[in-house]
Design an enzyme around this catalytic site. Structure first.
Site: not given
Ligand SMILES: *Cc1c(COP(=O)(O)O)cnc(C)c1O
Ligand code: SF4
Length: 422
Positions: A120-121, A124, A133, A137, A140, A142, A301, A338, A345
């Site tokens: 995305r960025y 990174r 996991c 949680c 979560c 995801r 989220d 986000d 973010k």
């Molecule tokens: C959160 C995230 C990052 C890292 O973001 P930082 O602001 O640098 O911590 C990178 N890629 C994705 C897809 C993210 O969701």
């Molecule tokens: S937030 Fe989601 S991915 Fe992270 S430890 Fe909990 S269940 Fe696993």
């Protein structure tokens, strides 16, 4: 809430440690093997009536359960709103409100050049290296990847992700995520780290893990030595409540730090769990005592099955207001939303900039003092015409600040001036 009140009895205890022989409790693989993975088996530890178990079992058909004995042992079984239980136990509202949210609220799948890698960025990339996991949680982001089987990101997929990074020189920061990368066997994790380290443009590797919270014994000697070998590594963990910062958790963090790992924390703002300025302040203070830097506080989220945990954005702003100026600066996380559609973010905070002219910015501090700040090279000529006061009097140079008379700092000043105190 009321429903839970009747179902969680008041005389039950958590005889969890007694199920472990000798040093089994401190063995992370034992903790993983002994995870509680169904509402039915929770009955052994919590007093739950049959209706509640039936409800939870229904939820589990869509969103699974897994809780380590260690994490469950942190709960107060007598408190239906216990922050540990709320994060770990399925509840009916996950299904009732599931339609409000999305499976992939951050549109991560839209920014995947290869499956499992979100780019995305520019500089990174985020890699889902496992779906497993230690604990699932309930909040979560995801939930969509909680498949029936735990180890389903294959070696071929991981190689494809690593190849993408190898041929994309703009990526200098690689985030291993999931799922929880520390649920992988250490040798598999090492195999990933080794290949990433061999790529010259990869400067830092980050690992997002909740194991220091849910199974701190995972941070064992073998793992620490591997992390030490492939640094610089930054671990982002997820403590959401002060009750999670136990001696064991602090010791796990300490082991990471002693092996050259930097540890930051990303909390999620959760309704009924930590949506309170005092709880977050206490969490942040405990984190820095454990040498963990609070990094982000996430707005929860818009995920399917998570709606009941969401707060208003205003709650996050209110919490930030209670932190800045009131406690150690580096214990204050950045509150971020986000954004939908993959907007990423977005930091959100209270307004500290009140007004501006060419010569002057008018700011306010945490106490509510409104103060003029002269811009560089500008001389503020006091204007002769009388303003009607207020902020415009600061802009026109007639006043320098508007100070609440009863702020604690001003009271301390007055007492010092009159020699009656410090
Ligand atoms: C959160 C995230 C990052 C890292 O973001 P930082 O602001 O640098 O911590 C990178 N890629 C994705 C897809 C993210 O969701
Ligand atoms: S937030 Fe989601 S991915 Fe992270 S430890 Fe909990 S269940 Fe696993």
């Amino acid at each position: 809430m009321e429903e839970q009140q009747e179902t969680l009895g008041s005389q039950c205890e958590l005889p969890l440690k007694s199920i472990a022989k000798h040093d089994e409790w401190d063995n992370w693989q034992w903790q993983m093997r002994k995870r509680i993975v169904s509402a039915a088996s929770l009955q052994n530890y919590l007093h739950l009536d049959s209706r509640r178990i039936a409800e939870m079992t229904l939820v589990e058909e869509r969103f699974r359960t897994a809780i380590t004995p260690y994490y469950l042992s942190l709960a107060n079984p007598d408190d239906p709103n216990d922050p540990i239980l709320r994060q770990a136990l399925p509840e009916t509202r996950e299904l009732q409100m599931a339609d409000y949210g999305k499976a992939d609220p951050l549109s991560e799948e839209d920014d995947m050049p290869v499956p499992g890698l979100t780019h995305r960025y520019e500089d990174r990339a985020l890699l889902v290296v496992t779906n497993a996991c230690a604990m699932f949680c309930r909040h979560c982001t995801r939930k969509r990847i909680w498949h029936a089987s735990d180890a389903n990101v294959g070696e071929t997929s991981i190689s494809k992700m690593i190849n993408y990074i190898r041929r994309t020189p703009s990526i200098r920061d690689v985030i291993l995520s999931g799922g929880d990368p520390f649920t992988l066997p250490t040798w598999r994790l090492e195999h990933i780290l080794k290949r990433l380290r061999a790529i010259p443009h990869v400067e830092i590797i980050r690992i997002g893990t909740r194991t220091p919270v849910t199974v701190p014994m995972r941070i064992d000697k073998e793992l620490c030595e591997v992390l030490d070998r492939y640094g610089p590594i930054w671990v982002n963990t997820q403590f959401n409540h002060p009750n999670e910062i136990t001696e064991e958790a602090a010791a796990a963090v300490d082991r990471l730090i002693r092996h050259g790992v930097c540890v930051n924390n990303q909390s999620v703002l959760l309704r009924g769990i930590n949506d309170d300025p005092e709880i977050i302040k206490s969490l942040c203070r405990k984190l820095v005592r454990a040498k963990v830097r609070p990094y982000y506080l996430f707005q929860c989220d818009q995920v399917e099955g998570v709606e009941h945990f969401r707060t208003r954005v205003s709650k996050g702003i209110e919490i930030m207001e209670s932190l800045r100026g009131h406690t150690t600066g580096f214990s204050i996380p950045t509150f971020v939303v986000d954004g939908p559609e993959g907007t990423g973010k977005i930091p959100v905070m209270p307004n500290y900039l009140i007004s501006q002219s060419e010569q002057m910015s008018v700011l306010r501090n945490y106490e509510g003092v409104i103060v003029g700040y002269r811009e560089s090279g500008e001389r503020i000529e006091t204007q002769n015409h009388r303003t009607s006061g207020g902020v415009s009097a600061i802009l026109s140079g007639q006043m320098s600040a508007i100070t609440p008379y009863e702020s604690r700092r001003m009271i301390r000043r007055r007492l010092r001036a009159t020699g009656t105190g410090l």
